[in-house]
Scaffold this motif. Sequence first.
Motif, PDB file in Angstrom:
ATOM      1  N   GLY A  11       0.832  -1.195   0.000  1.00 28.13           N
ATOM      2  CA  GLY A  11       0.000   0.000   0.000  1.00 28.13           C
ATOM      3  C   GLY A  11       0.868   1.247   0.000  1.00 28.13           C
ATOM      4  N   ILE A  13       0.395   5.091   1.521  1.00 29.98           N
ATOM      5  CA  ILE A  13      -0.523   5.875   2.334  1.00 29.98           C
ATOM      6  C   ILE A  13      -0.130   7.344   2.349  1.00 29.98           C
ATOM      7  N   TRP A  53      -3.208   1.891  11.100  1.00 25.73           N
ATOM      8  CA  TRP A  53      -2.033   1.047  11.337  1.00 25.73           C
ATOM      9  C   TRP A  53      -2.412  -0.281  11.979  1.00 25.73           C
ATOM     10  N   PHE A  56      -3.498  -2.432   9.268  1.00 28.72           N
ATOM     11  CA  PHE A  56      -2.378  -2.905   8.457  1.00 28.72           C
ATOM     12  C   PHE A  56      -1.706  -4.107   9.121  1.00 28.72           C
ATOM     13  N   LEU A  65       4.450  -0.943   2.960  1.00 29.59           N
ATOM     14  CA  LEU A  65       3.786   0.331   2.762  1.00 29.59           C
ATOM     15  C   LEU A  65       4.776   1.351   2.226  1.00 29.59           C
TER      16      LEU A  65
END
Length: 265
Positions: A11, A13, A53, A56, A65
């Motif tokens: 990901g 972010i 978080w 995640f 990330l």
Amino acid sequence: MKIRGTTKIMGVIGDPIAQAKTPEAILPHFDRLGTDMVCIPLHVAANSLEKAWRGFEVTRNLVGLGITLPYKQAAAGLCDTLDPVAERVGAVNVVRRERDGSFRGYQFDGRGFCSGLLQAGHDLEGRDCLMIGAGGAAMAVACALMEHGVNSLTIANRTPAKAAEVAELANRVTGRRAAKAGPATPAAGQIVINATSLGMNADDPLPLDLGTIDDSMLVAELVAEPERTRLMIAARDRGAAIHSGMHMIRAQVGLIAEHLAEIHG
């Protein structure tokens, strides 16, 4: 590209996130490495990082990330461990899930920025630099510039104490005294670096007075979207050389893909 139940996710972010270039830029490297991995942007709203978080950490196919504005420093405090570069600058731009399941923070911004300059034919050794901005990416870039042998580095920020803090960090980490805080006023022959987020939006104010730019300077951006910011266009019109933030992205995405593939490829 096929998305399967076995596909692993990186990901990226940030807030905002529409400007992120890493998802598109890193996919060819995942393909080159033969990984079953994709990269997707994740818009984490302001003040929601800690809540996100926790999600995640329990998403087991999330293997890493990319961290962009404004979370580079805050994410460093949420990682289980930090690599030495991230620890010394206090900011991360990549987080990897390690073999034991923990999250470790890494820092590729400084290395990517300097590599992008060198690959574009801009020598750093002996150059004088002015950097505007003192956030997480700026910290990493300041240290990397010093390690590449710049003659001097002046750091300007709307909060002067923050600029002084980054300058002191760069001096301490590199064992040099070439960095200092100062005004956002370029001098002849400098590399002028915009390390703020100003430029992502068309109506953003410029980070410095255009009247101070001349044809002896190189104006470089960390902003990658748009690829030609208003500052770059105006600096080019004044005869300065220009350098897009996309060079930094392109220089580091291959390294990041290989870094994730070491464990998750």
